[in-house]
Motif scaffolding. Structure first.
Motif, PDB file in Angstrom:
ATOM      1  N   PHE A  97       0.853  -1.199   0.000  1.00 28.36           N
ATOM      2  CA  PHE A  97       0.000   0.000   0.000  1.00 28.36           C
ATOM      3  C   PHE A  97       0.883   1.241   0.000  1.00 28.36           C
ATOM      4  CE2 PHE A  97       0.665  -1.350   4.355  1.00 28.36           C
ATOM      5  CZ  PHE A  97       1.047  -0.178   4.994  1.00 28.36           C
ATOM      6  N   PRO A  98       0.359   2.342  -0.520  1.00 27.63           N
ATOM      7  CA  PRO A  98       1.183   3.553  -0.575  1.00 27.63           C
ATOM      8  C   PRO A  98       1.200   4.276   0.779  1.00 27.63           C
ATOM      9  CG  PRO A  98      -0.926   3.940  -1.630  1.00 27.63           C
ATOM     10  CD  PRO A  98      -0.947   2.530  -1.159  1.00 27.63           C
ATOM     11  N   LEU A  99       2.366   4.822   1.117  1.00 27.62           N
ATOM     12  CA  LEU A  99       2.480   5.595   2.358  1.00 27.62           C
ATOM     13  C   LEU A  99       3.428   6.754   2.095  1.00 27.62           C
ATOM     14  CD1 LEU A  99       1.948   5.486   5.614  1.00 27.62           C
ATOM     15  CD2 LEU A  99       4.325   4.763   5.627  1.00 27.62           C
ATOM     16  N   LEU A 100       2.947   7.979   2.176  1.00 27.73           N
ATOM     17  CA  LEU A 100       3.784   9.172   1.988  1.00 27.73           C
ATOM     18  C   LEU A 100       4.645   9.083   0.729  1.00 27.73           C
ATOM     19  CD1 LEU A 100       4.979   9.513   5.693  1.00 27.73           C
ATOM     20  CD2 LEU A 100       3.190  10.870   4.580  1.00 27.73           C
ATOM     21  N   GLY A 101       4.059   8.551  -0.333  1.00 24.64           N
ATOM     22  CA  GLY A 101       4.787   8.518  -1.599  1.00 24.64           C
ATOM     23  C   GLY A 101       5.657   7.300  -1.784  1.00 24.64           C
ATOM     24  N   ALA A 102       5.743   6.410  -0.789  1.00 24.95           N
ATOM     25  CA  ALA A 102       6.513   5.188  -0.952  1.00 24.95           C
ATOM     26  C   ALA A 102       5.551   4.013  -0.983  1.00 24.95           C
ATOM     27  CB  ALA A 102       7.496   5.023   0.197  1.00 24.95           C
ATOM     28  N   ARG A 103       6.005   2.865  -1.509  1.00 25.49           N
ATOM     29  CA  ARG A 103       5.156   1.674  -1.460  1.00 25.49           C
ATOM     30  C   ARG A 103       5.647   0.791  -0.319  1.00 25.49           C
ATOM     31  NH1 ARG A 103       1.089   1.588  -4.500  1.00 25.49           N
ATOM     32  NH2 ARG A 103       0.336  -0.346  -3.611  1.00 25.49           N
ATOM     33  N   VAL A 104       4.729   0.473   0.558  1.00 32.09           N
ATOM     34  CA  VAL A 104       5.085  -0.335   1.721  1.00 32.09           C
ATOM     35  C   VAL A 104       4.471  -1.711   1.547  1.00 32.09           C
ATOM     36  CG1 VAL A 104       4.835  -0.574   4.210  1.00 32.09           C
ATOM     37  CG2 VAL A 104       5.140   1.688   3.196  1.00 32.09           C
ATOM     38  N   ARG A 105       5.286  -2.759   1.648  1.00 32.06           N
ATOM     39  CA  ARG A 105       4.728  -4.116   1.581  1.00 32.06           C
ATOM     40  C   ARG A 105       3.937  -4.362   2.860  1.00 32.06           C
ATOM     41  NH1 ARG A 105       9.197  -7.941   1.562  1.00 32.06           N
ATOM     42  NH2 ARG A 105       7.647  -9.559   1.220  1.00 32.06           N
ATOM     43  N   THR A 106       2.764  -4.947   2.690  1.00 30.33           N
ATOM     44  CA  THR A 106       1.900  -5.196   3.842  1.00 30.33           C
ATOM     45  C   THR A 106       2.642  -6.021   4.892  1.00 30.33           C
ATOM     46  OG1 THR A 106       0.091  -5.235   2.277  1.00 30.33           O
ATOM     47  CG2 THR A 106      -0.382  -6.027   4.495  1.00 30.33           C
ATOM     48  N   VAL A 107       3.463  -6.978   4.411  1.00 29.36           N
ATOM     49  CA  VAL A 107       4.200  -7.845   5.339  1.00 29.36           C
ATOM     50  C   VAL A 107       5.108  -7.024   6.242  1.00 29.36           C
ATOM     51  CG1 VAL A 107       5.737  -9.802   5.460  1.00 29.36           C
ATOM     52  CG2 VAL A 107       4.167  -9.599   3.561  1.00 29.36           C
ATOM     53  N   GLN A 108       5.718  -5.996   5.640  1.00 29.65           N
ATOM     54  CA  GLN A 108       6.628  -5.164   6.434  1.00 29.65           C
ATOM     55  C   GLN A 108       5.883  -4.444   7.540  1.00 29.65           C
ATOM     56  OE1 GLN A 108       8.344  -2.775   3.276  1.00 29.65           O
ATOM     57  NE2 GLN A 108      10.256  -3.936   3.449  1.00 29.65           N
ATOM     58  N   ALA A 109       4.739  -3.890   7.181  1.00 26.30           N
ATOM     59  CA  ALA A 109       3.938  -3.183   8.182  1.00 26.30           C
ATOM     60  C   ALA A 109       3.512  -4.157   9.266  1.00 26.30           C
ATOM     61  CB  ALA A 109       2.720  -2.560   7.509  1.00 26.30           C
ATOM     62  N   LEU A 110       3.184  -5.377   8.836  1.00 23.31           N
ATOM     63  CA  LEU A 110       2.752  -6.418   9.759  1.00 23.31           C
ATOM     64  C   LEU A 110       3.844  -6.750  10.769  1.00 23.31           C
ATOM     65  CD1 LEU A 110       0.019  -8.004   9.182  1.00 23.31           C
ATOM     66  CD2 LEU A 110       1.541  -9.947   8.948  1.00 23.31           C
ATOM     67  N   LEU A 111       5.059  -6.936  10.249  1.00 19.99           N
ATOM     68  CA  LEU A 111       6.200  -7.255  11.102  1.00 19.99           C
ATOM     69  C   LEU A 111       6.352  -6.208  12.193  1.00 19.99           C
ATOM     70  CD1 LEU A 111       9.092  -8.415   8.755  1.00 19.99           C
ATOM     71  CD2 LEU A 111       8.291  -9.531  10.817  1.00 19.99           C
ATOM     72  N   LEU A 112       6.327  -4.966  11.751  1.00 14.66           N
ATOM     73  CA  LEU A 112       6.511  -3.864  12.681  1.00 14.66           C
ATOM     74  C   LEU A 112       5.364  -3.826  13.690  1.00 14.66           C
ATOM     75  CD1 LEU A 112       8.494  -1.659  13.189  1.00 14.66           C
ATOM     76  CD2 LEU A 112       7.220  -0.174  11.659  1.00 14.66           C
ATOM     77  N   GLY A 113       4.136  -3.982  13.178  1.00 17.63           N
ATOM     78  CA  GLY A 113       2.958  -3.915  14.046  1.00 17.63           C
ATOM     79  C   GLY A 113       2.980  -5.014  15.103  1.00 17.63           C
ATOM     80  N   VAL A 114       3.261  -6.245  14.669  1.00 22.39           N
ATOM     81  CA  VAL A 114       3.253  -7.371  15.618  1.00 22.39           C
ATOM     82  C   VAL A 114       4.351  -7.190  16.655  1.00 22.39           C
ATOM     83  CG1 VAL A 114       3.612  -9.848  15.853  1.00 22.39           C
ATOM     84  CG2 VAL A 114       2.214  -8.974  13.998  1.00 22.39           C
ATOM     85  N   ALA A 115       5.529  -6.728  16.201  1.00 20.99           N
ATOM     86  CA  ALA A 115       6.634  -6.538  17.144  1.00 20.99           C
ATOM     87  C   ALA A 115       6.265  -5.510  18.206  1.00 20.99           C
ATOM     88  CB  ALA A 115       7.894  -6.111  16.392  1.00 20.99           C
ATOM     89  N   VAL A 116       5.681  -4.410  17.771  1.00 20.28           N
ATOM     90  CA  VAL A 116       5.313  -3.356  18.724  1.00 20.28           C
ATOM     91  C   VAL A 116       4.241  -3.868  19.686  1.00 20.28           C
ATOM     92  CG1 VAL A 116       4.214  -1.102  18.943  1.00 20.28           C
ATOM     93  CG2 VAL A 116       5.958  -1.473  17.196  1.00 20.28           C
ATOM     94  N   LEU A 117       3.272  -4.601  19.121  1.00 21.95           N
ATOM     95  CA  LEU A 117       2.195  -5.159  19.948  1.00 21.95           C
ATOM     96  C   LEU A 117       2.776  -6.106  21.007  1.00 21.95           C
ATOM     97  CD1 LEU A 117      -0.981  -5.415  20.109  1.00 21.95           C
ATOM     98  CD2 LEU A 117      -0.668  -7.564  18.888  1.00 21.95           C
ATOM     99  N   LEU A 118       3.637  -7.011  20.581  1.00 18.02           N
ATOM    100  CA  LEU A 118       4.201  -7.981  21.519  1.00 18.02           C
ATOM    101  C   LEU A 118       5.036  -7.288  22.592  1.00 18.02           C
ATOM    102  CD1 LEU A 118       5.223 -10.957  19.204  1.00 18.02           C
ATOM    103  CD2 LEU A 118       3.394 -10.883  20.881  1.00 18.02           C
ATOM    104  N   LEU A 119       5.791  -6.288  22.177  1.00 19.09           N
ATOM    105  CA  LEU A 119       6.602  -5.555  23.151  1.00 19.09           C
ATOM    106  C   LEU A 119       5.715  -4.889  24.196  1.00 19.09           C
ATOM    107  CD1 LEU A 119       9.193  -4.181  24.225  1.00 19.09           C
ATOM    108  CD2 LEU A 119       8.569  -2.268  22.762  1.00 19.09           C
ATOM    109  N   ALA A 120       4.623  -4.260  23.708  1.00 18.05           N
ATOM    110  CA  ALA A 120       3.730  -3.561  24.625  1.00 18.05           C
ATOM    111  C   ALA A 120       3.110  -4.557  25.606  1.00 18.05           C
ATOM    112  CB  ALA A 120       2.649  -2.833  23.835  1.00 18.05           C
ATOM    113  N   LEU A 121       2.627  -5.689  25.074  1.00 15.91           N
ATOM    114  CA  LEU A 121       2.021  -6.706  25.933  1.00 15.91           C
ATOM    115  C   LEU A 121       3.023  -7.211  26.961  1.00 15.91           C
ATOM    116  CD1 LEU A 121      -0.133  -8.812  23.435  1.00 15.91           C
ATOM    117  CD2 LEU A 121      -0.911  -7.244  25.220  1.00 15.91           C
ATOM    118  N   LEU A 122       4.239  -7.474  26.476  1.00 16.41           N
ATOM    119  CA  LEU A 122       5.264  -8.007  27.364  1.00 16.41           C
ATOM    120  C   LEU A 122       5.588  -7.024  28.483  1.00 16.41           C
ATOM    121  CD1 LEU A 122       7.145 -10.502  27.612  1.00 16.41           C
ATOM    122  CD2 LEU A 122       8.883  -9.145  26.480  1.00 16.41           C
ATOM    123  N   SER A 123       5.716  -5.739  28.128  1.00 14.70           N
ATOM    124  CA  SER A 123       6.036  -4.727  29.144  1.00 14.70           C
ATOM    125  C   SER A 123       4.920  -4.631  30.172  1.00 14.70           C
ATOM    126  CB  SER A 123       6.241  -3.365  28.492  1.00 14.70           C
ATOM    127  OG  SER A 123       7.229  -3.445  27.520  1.00 14.70           O
TER     128      SER A 123
END
Lengths: 309, 296
Positions: A148-174
């Motif tokens: 999907f497009p983001l600020l003029g760049a194309r972001v692979r959904t998988v990449q966003a997913l990786l980042l999202g899951v990592a942040v979610l897991l970190l938050a839960l863990l903390s």
């Protein structure tokens, strides 16, 4: 490549490194040792995910042609793969760590026994499913677009997913570490196992908990990387494992936010390496690590090193 | 026994001694494979790019091999000397990880530098000996020399200073031992031994590439020492010989080979936490031979 693209690439790779280092850090904080089987557990997580989404094993290995009779959606497969990896991590604790602890042996020995466990796991994978690479098709994400497009760049959904899951897991863990009884127990054991034991905390159970959690994180990270870049073979966790080690020290041994921050820094730094120098990309994290160790041995967010008197 | 396997075992024993030297001083350094790779590249480059080192006959001259080993050792030693000061301020697991990082940095450099032959590495390294037997004899002499030096350490002031640091660094410093200097000597000696071994191994293996110095090798060489026992030089030598031979001897079991190897690494420390060679067993052996050995 423009800046946004580089940032996204760097952050998503960094998220994986961070998840990896979190697993190391959990075990390190309670036992003071590095679990060298962690990379193999990560690899297993990727294979579990592949099997659970209904993937078939190739022509090599003892499990040639094997396929589960059902196929789960990726969202179901990923946590289950994490649980499978957690069970394996518990098994690793049982055979490679607990006997040493019970005998009060030199903790250095755990480096060797855990590596032995890792060698066994990696070669078991090779024996069972062969050395070929497996790809998790992005179609498992269902209706989500591949990018999907983001600020003029194309972001692979998988990449966003990786980042999202990592942040979610970190938050839960903390939240869990600070807010729950077990989480605080884990911190107490990390602080001082003997005092924790005196206070009625079952340190063996806490060690098991740390291994289970670290295995879960590794398994989920493995599944996500499998989806993002495919499973390159039984050895594919080793490279990540070494990077995770660099990230671990960079962020500070035993520091949870440090592990994530370290992961993101290394991921970003690698993404900024120009294409002409891409061969040297793998040295970036270790160069960083070297600098940090020399300038600030406790890592970016680590606690001061104890000085023995 | 197959001479080629024997040679590999002897090289394994030399590398194990290289890991043992810093450990004798309480320093867990995993840098040995990095220095081993550096020594190997020195030999590979000199003997394939410099005509005098390659020689003109069927075999390359023996003096060239010795010169390459000396130069490989010197280069590895210089690298160790340059980084040793700051790196050896780190302790325990931090030092171990820093040395893993060093090995990885050297590996990436070896893979990418313009003159090291990339991923393929360097081929057709000339042979100083016509057959593996020559290598075995030569390496035996080298190993005997290294063992003799390690035995000398048991009685020399330097060796006792190293042991004192291993047992308690602060106490050692408080009785006037120059701990940074002693640790640096052990680290540099370890690097020199690894570099010399690498130069020899590059000829024996006939080809050299960046895989010679990898993380796997770091842990394998550490396993040699842990398996054999880290208190006395005989331990690493035994560990190096046995664990190098094991994967080859297990070849008949095919695919299970590395799984069994992993099991040995996993179970060895559980059953022999002190390693195979311990002070008590040495004393027992000494009594058997009718004289007291100079064991620690």
């Amino acid at each position: 490549m423009d800046l946004i693209q580089i940032l996204v690439n760097g952050l998503s790779v960094g998220a994986v490194y961070g998840l990896f280092a979190l697993g190391y850090t959990l075990v390190f904080s309670v036992l003071g040792v590095i679990n060298f089987a962690h990379g193999a557990v990560f690899t297993l997580g990727a294979y579990f995910t592949y099997l659970l989404i209904g993937g078939a094993i190739g022509a090599n290995g003892l499990m040639a042609g094997f396929q589960l009779p059902f196929a789960l959606p990726f969202w179901g497969a990923l946590p289950l793969a994490g649980l499978g990896a957690a069970l394996v991590a518990l098994l690793v604790e049982r055979v490679a760590f607990r006997p040493l602890r019970r005998r009060r042996a030199d903790p250095l020995l755990a480096l060797i026994t855990s590596l032995g466990a890792g060698v066994i796991l990696v070669n078991l994978i090779q024996l069972l499913v062969g050395a070929e690479s497996y790809a998790i098709p992005t179609s498992v994400l269902g209706g989500l677009p591949a990018s999907f497009p983001l600020l003029g760049a194309r972001v692979r959904t998988v990449q966003a997913l990786l980042l999202g899951v990592a942040v979610l897991l970190l938050a839960l863990l903390s939240l869990w570490l600070e807010g729950s009884r077990n989480g605080r127990g884990l911190q107490a054991v990390a602080e001082d196992p003997e005092t924790a034991q005196l206070l009625g905390i079952d340190s063996t159970a806490m060690v098991r908990l740390a291994f289970g959690l670290s295995g879960f994180l590794a398994g989920v990270a493995g599944g996500l990387v499998g989806l993002s870049v495919s499973i390159a073979g039984p050895y594919f966790g080793i490279g990540y494992g070494l990077k995770g080690l660099a990230v671990l020290v960079l962020g500070g041994l035993g520091s949870v936010p440090g592990a994530v921050l370290g992961g993101l820094i290394v991921g970003l730094a690698e993404a900024f390496v120009p294409a002409d120098w891409s061969g040297y990309k793998d040295a970036v994290s270790y160069g960083f690590l070297f600098l940090v160790l020399l300038l600030r041995p406790r890592g970016l967010l680590g606690r001061p090193l104890p000085t023995k008197v | 026994m197959d001479a080629a396997l024997l040679e590999q075992m002897l090289l394994g024993a030399l590398l194990a001694l290289s890991v043992y030297l810093p450990l004798r001083c309480g320093q867990l350094s995993l840098a040995t494979p990095g220095f081993y790779a550096v020594g190997g590249y020195v030999a590979a480059l000199l003997s394939t790019r410099v005509a005098a080192f390659a020689g003109s006959g069927a075999t390359s001259p023996l003096w060239a091999l010795v010169a390459e080993m000396v130069l490989g050792g010197i280069l590895a030693g210089l690298i160790a000397l340059a980084i040793g000061g700051p790196v050896l301020q780190l302790r325990g697991i931090y030092l171990a990880i820093a040395t893993i990082a060093l090995v990885e940095i050297l590996r990436v450099l070896n893979l990418n530098l313009p003159f090291t032959g990339g991923a393929m590495g360097i081929f057709a390294i000339p042979q100083p000996f016509e057959q593996a037997d020559g290598y075995v004899l030569f390496t035996l002499v080298l190993l005997a020399l290294a063992c003799w030096l390690c035995q000398r350490l048991e009685v020399l002031r330097l060796g006792r200073a190293m042991a004192a640091i291993r047992d308690d660094e602060l106490a050692a410093a408080s009785v006037g031992i120059d701990t940074p200097r002693t640790k640096l000597i052990a680290f540099v000696a370890s690097a020199v031994l690894a570099g010399v071994t690498g130069a020899l191994a590059a000829h024996f293996l006939n080809a050299w590439n960046a895989r010679a110095g990898s993380f796997d090798a770091s842990i394998t060489t550490l396993a040699f020492v842990v398996f054999g026992g880290s208190r006395y030089w005989l331990g690493p030598v035994l560990g190096g010989l046995v664990l190098t031979a094991l994967p080859e001897l297990l070849r008949p079991v095919g695919d299970l080979r590395l799984i069994l190897f992993g099991s040995v690494i996993l179970l060895g420390p559980l059953f022999f936490p002190q390693g195979l060679v311990t002070a008590e067993r040495l004393r027992g052996l000494g009594a058997l031979l009718g004289r007291a050995p100079q064991a620690p």
